[in-house]
Design a protein around this motif. Structure first.
Motif, mmCIF file in Angstrom:
data_model
loop_
_atom_site.group_PDB
_atom_site.id
_atom_site.type_symbol
_atom_site.label_atom_id
_atom_site.label_comp_id
_atom_site.label_asym_id
_atom_site.label_seq_id
_atom_site.Cartn_x
_atom_site.Cartn_y
_atom_site.Cartn_z
ATOM 1 N N ILE A 191 2.532 4.448 5.052
ATOM 2 C CA ILE A 191 1.476 4.509 4.037
ATOM 3 C C ILE A 191 2.051 4.935 2.691
ATOM 4 O O ILE A 191 1.716 4.358 1.643
ATOM 5 N N LEU A 192 2.941 5.918 2.697
ATOM 6 C CA LEU A 192 3.527 6.402 1.457
ATOM 7 C C LEU A 192 4.306 5.304 0.749
ATOM 8 O O LEU A 192 4.264 5.189 -0.488
ATOM 9 N N GLU A 193 4.993 4.481 1.500
ATOM 10 C CA GLU A 193 5.747 3.375 0.892
ATOM 11 C C GLU A 193 4.805 2.427 0.161
ATOM 12 O O GLU A 193 5.098 1.967 -0.951
ATOM 13 N N ILE A 194 3.638 2.139 0.773
ATOM 14 C CA ILE A 194 2.653 1.265 0.126
ATOM 15 C C ILE A 194 2.089 1.932 -1.116
ATOM 16 O O ILE A 194 1.962 1.305 -2.180
ATOM 17 N N LEU A 195 1.756 3.213 -1.020
ATOM 18 C CA LEU A 195 1.177 3.920 -2.160
ATOM 19 C C LEU A 195 2.149 3.968 -3.332
ATOM 20 O O LEU A 195 1.760 3.762 -4.490
ATOM 21 N N GLU A 196 3.405 4.231 -3.038
ATOM 22 C CA GLU A 196 4.416 4.295 -4.102
ATOM 23 C C GLU A 196 4.561 2.941 -4.783
ATOM 24 O O GLU A 196 4.654 2.853 -6.018
ATOM 25 N N VAL A 203 -1.872 0.526 -9.963
ATOM 26 C CA VAL A 203 -3.068 0.948 -9.234
ATOM 27 C C VAL A 203 -3.193 2.467 -9.327
ATOM 28 O O VAL A 203 -2.225 3.191 -9.085
ATOM 29 N N GLU A 204 -4.378 2.957 -9.694
ATOM 30 C CA GLU A 204 -4.603 4.405 -9.755
ATOM 31 C C GLU A 204 -4.725 4.952 -8.338
ATOM 32 O O GLU A 204 -5.522 4.465 -7.541
ATOM 33 N N ILE A 205 -3.964 5.998 -8.055
ATOM 34 C CA ILE A 205 -3.980 6.571 -6.709
ATOM 35 C C ILE A 205 -4.263 8.058 -6.805
ATOM 36 O O ILE A 205 -3.605 8.796 -7.546
ATOM 37 N N ARG A 206 -5.256 8.491 -6.055
ATOM 38 C CA ARG A 206 -5.550 9.916 -5.919
ATOM 39 C C ARG A 206 -5.467 10.248 -4.431
ATOM 40 O O ARG A 206 -6.096 9.584 -3.594
ATOM 41 N N PHE A 207 -4.719 11.303 -4.130
ATOM 42 C CA PHE A 207 -4.499 11.689 -2.736
ATOM 43 C C PHE A 207 -4.711 13.187 -2.594
ATOM 44 O O PHE A 207 -4.077 13.980 -3.287
ATOM 45 N N MET A 208 -5.620 13.579 -1.687
ATOM 46 C CA MET A 208 -5.925 14.996 -1.483
ATOM 47 C C MET A 208 -5.830 15.331 -0.001
ATOM 48 O O MET A 208 -6.376 14.619 0.838
ATOM 49 N N TYR A 209 -5.120 16.408 0.308
ATOM 50 C CA TYR A 209 -5.028 16.854 1.691
ATOM 51 C C TYR A 209 -5.378 18.339 1.760
ATOM 52 O O TYR A 209 -5.263 19.075 0.777
ATOM 53 N N ASP A 210 -5.829 18.770 2.935
ATOM 54 C CA ASP A 210 -6.247 20.154 3.096
ATOM 55 C C ASP A 210 -5.062 21.107 3.017
ATOM 56 O O ASP A 210 -3.962 20.806 3.491
ATOM 57 N N GLY A 211 -5.306 22.284 2.453
ATOM 58 C CA GLY A 211 -4.244 23.261 2.250
ATOM 59 C C GLY A 211 -3.620 23.794 3.522
ATOM 60 O O GLY A 211 -2.527 24.373 3.485
ATOM 61 N N MET A 212 -4.279 23.604 4.674
ATOM 62 C CA MET A 212 -3.703 24.042 5.939
ATOM 63 C C MET A 212 -2.391 23.322 6.242
ATOM 64 O O MET A 212 -1.559 23.833 6.995
ATOM 65 N N CYS A 213 -2.212 22.138 5.668
ATOM 66 C CA CYS A 213 -0.992 21.364 5.935
ATOM 67 C C CYS A 213 0.269 22.104 5.518
ATOM 68 O O CYS A 213 1.340 21.899 6.113
ATOM 69 N N THR A 214 0.156 22.944 4.493
ATOM 70 C CA THR A 214 1.351 23.605 3.980
ATOM 71 C C THR A 214 1.824 24.741 4.880
ATOM 72 O O THR A 214 2.900 25.289 4.660
ATOM 73 N N ILE A 215 1.036 25.118 5.890
ATOM 74 C CA ILE A 215 1.468 26.189 6.790
ATOM 75 C C ILE A 215 2.610 25.712 7.677
ATOM 76 O O ILE A 215 3.594 26.416 7.890
ATOM 77 N N LYS A 227 3.614 13.459 -6.970
ATOM 78 C CA LYS A 227 3.373 13.116 -8.368
ATOM 79 C C LYS A 227 4.575 12.408 -8.980
ATOM 80 O O LYS A 227 4.415 11.514 -9.830
ATOM 81 N N GLU A 228 5.763 12.789 -8.568
ATOM 82 C CA GLU A 228 6.963 12.114 -9.063
ATOM 83 C C GLU A 228 7.012 10.647 -8.633
ATOM 84 O O GLU A 228 7.682 9.829 -9.254
ATOM 85 N N LYS A 229 6.293 10.321 -7.564
ATOM 86 C CA LYS A 229 6.218 8.940 -7.078
ATOM 87 C C LYS A 229 5.063 8.171 -7.714
ATOM 88 O O LYS A 229 4.788 7.030 -7.351
ATOM 89 N N GLY A 230 4.350 8.804 -8.657
ATOM 90 C CA GLY A 230 3.242 8.142 -9.337
ATOM 91 C C GLY A 230 1.900 8.345 -8.661
ATOM 92 O O GLY A 230 0.921 7.683 -9.019
#
Length: 516
Positions: A191-196, A203-215, A227-230
């Motif tokens: 999916i990330l390859e397609i988004l990049e 194409v405008e891309i907004r991606f949000m994930y829950d903060g629990m992922c960072t644990i 963000k560096e990938k656009g």
């Protein structure tokens, strides 16, 4: 040298810092408790009176009785500590500020979520009861009923993943993604390859994930990496080393919107076990749906409302409506009604639970449920048992291989009462059920992110789609039947064979059920 560096990273890392900070805060909390406890002899009457007043206040709150009980027991048993902890929880302001911001955002999207009166009139002619449910969802949950929407059902994560990639590849204007779990692996890498690549195409891309992922799943700087990938990315409610109750309200939604005309939701997160490229608890059974048509608008606005909780600049919501020149393939059927809806834990309105209860209470022939968890309150138990007692075939499919032992024991503590009333409970032999599906009488169904547990029904941000008189319900019922063929029935004899300590643990855990 590498070992020393590794030790230093652990010692001075953010996880260690967070744990130490939390321990320090807990220690301070207990110090205050111990300090006040010294004087409890002198102020025993005052503390007793205060406990009684707080308990009276809790009893009169408009709140689930299970939550009331969870507070009243510690307040009565340990007055000083119980009162302190209750006041600490009640005086949290971050959740209130978040709720206000979300309500403000919903007011701004209201012009784009107007109920089409022709759709409502048509629904009322077919079923006044379902028209009333649609009014409830609109009046309290903000989202209207739609026609002119095709629905595609996916019985496993693998097929949904393939459809998601196809729609991502076709994106021309924007892609919105909101997920509870993101973990690096084959699924996310694809999916990330397609988004990049799409970001490079403009194409405008907004991606949000829950903060629990960072644990445990993603590094702390992953937002900047995206963000560096656009990709315009953010964490919802990042986990912070601060004692606070608002961090209990996680974003459990799974939403993908493409160009305003196509939306996905369901149980599928962005990790390899959801498409069975990684085996954790046997075969992972999940489900989802794709909407093409008018109903996708609600998921567009639902995403933007959550995205803008942490934004200060005004949003141009109208920019993200479906292109009026977009034409659907002629072979797609758009019969029936679709009502997308979201549920917030901050507004006091349990939309997800009420929709489930409405389906159970209005069923005439059958109710079919797939859920990974069964942590029920009194109302839900009464609804399920009453449905079975009045002759409605009530079937629940649960995992045979659970992902959480405590949740499994707690679920089984309800089995005897349910089975005794005639509810049929089956366990999925190949592995783990993660699907969240309701269907009834061949005419109504729900597919979404909402589990049958306290966390989903009361504490998390959730979403789903209610389907009525839609031909896709045949696919949902067919999948349920095929899944049922891979299950084993749970009987009273099976429950009596459970070790006594597991049965005791399950019942003891009910005290903490509102936290699970």
């Amino acid at each position: 040298m590498k070992q020393i560096r590794g030790m230093l990273r652990v010692i001075f890392g953010r996880t260690t810092f967070g744990v130490v900070s939390l321990i320090a805060q807990v220690a301070i909390f207990f110090w205050i408790y111990r300090f006040l406890s010294r004087y409890i002899v002198y102020f025993y009457g005052g503390f007793t009176l205060l406990s009684a007043l707080v308990i009276i206040y809790i009893l009169n709150k408009e709140e689930n009785p299970s939550f009331k009980l969870s507070w009243m027991i510690p307040i009565a048993a340990v007055p000083v500590f119980g009162i302190l902890f209750y006041l600490f929880a009640e005086l949290q302001i971050i959740g209130k500020l978040m709720d206000k911001k979300l309500r403000d955002n919903m007011k701004q999207t209201e012009p784009y979520l107007v109920q089409n009166q022709k759709v409502m009139d048509q629904l009322a002619r077919i079923s006044k009861q379902d028209a009333n449910l649609a009014r409830y969802i609109k009046n309290t949950g903000h989202y209207p009923a739609y026609g002119n929407t095709n629905v595609q059902y996916y019985s496993v994560g693998e097929t949904m993943f393939a459809a998601m990639k196809k729609e991502l590849e076709a994106a021309k204007r924007f892609i919105f993604m909101e997920f509870f779990i993101v973990e690096r692996g084959e699924m996310w890498d694809e999916i990330l390859e397609i988004l990049e690549r799409k970001a490079k195409e403009g194409v405008e891309i907004r991606f949000m994930y829950d903060g629990m992922c960072t644990i445990a799943l993603l590094p702390s700087g992953y937002v900047e990496e995206l963000k560096e990938k656009g990709i315009n990315a953010k964490e919802f409610s990042p986990i912070k080393p601060v004692l606070t109750t608002y961090q209990n309200n996680r974003d459990h939604r799974k939403i993908l919107v493409v160009d305003g005309h196509t939306a996905f939701t369901g149980g599928v997160n962005l990790a390899d076990e959801y498409i069975n490229r990684r085996v954790r608890f046997g075969h992972w059974k999940d489900t989802g749906i794709m909407l093409k048509g008018d109903a996708a608008t609600s998921f567009t606005m639902m995403f933007l409302e959550m995205w803008n909780i942490s934004e200060k600049e005004p949003e141009e919501y109208g920019r993200y409506l479906r292109d009026p020149e977009y034409f659907y393939p002629l072979e797609l059927s758009r019969e029936g009604f679709v009502i997308p809806y979201g549920d917030s834990p901050l507004d006091g309105e349990t939309v997800g639970k009420q929709v489930y209860l409405d389906i159970i209470n209005s069923a005439r022939q059958y109710v079919q449920i797939m859920t990974p968890y069964l942590i029920l309150d009194y109302e839900m138990v009464r609804a399920l048992t009453f449905a079975a007692k009045r002759g409605v075939e009530t079937i629940i499919i649960m995992p045979r291989i659970p992902d959480k032992k405590y949740a499994f024991l707690l679920a089984r503590s309800h089995y005897k009462e349910l089975i005794g009333a005639g509810v049929q409970i089956f366990e999925y032999k190949p592995g783990f059920i993660h699907a969240k599906v309701f269907s009834s009488d061949g005419i109504k169904a729900v597919v979404g992110t909402i589990n049958m547990d306290f966390r989903s029904l009361y504490l998390h941000f959730e979403c789903a789609a209610y389907l009525y008189c839609n031909e896709v319900i045949r696919d949902i019922d067919r999948d349920f039947k095929e899944t049922l063929a891979q299950c084993r029935s749970v009987s009273m004899e099976d429950l009596n064979k459970d070790p006594w300590y597991e049965r005791f643990a399950g019942r003891a855990l009910r005290l903490f059920a509102p936290l699970m």
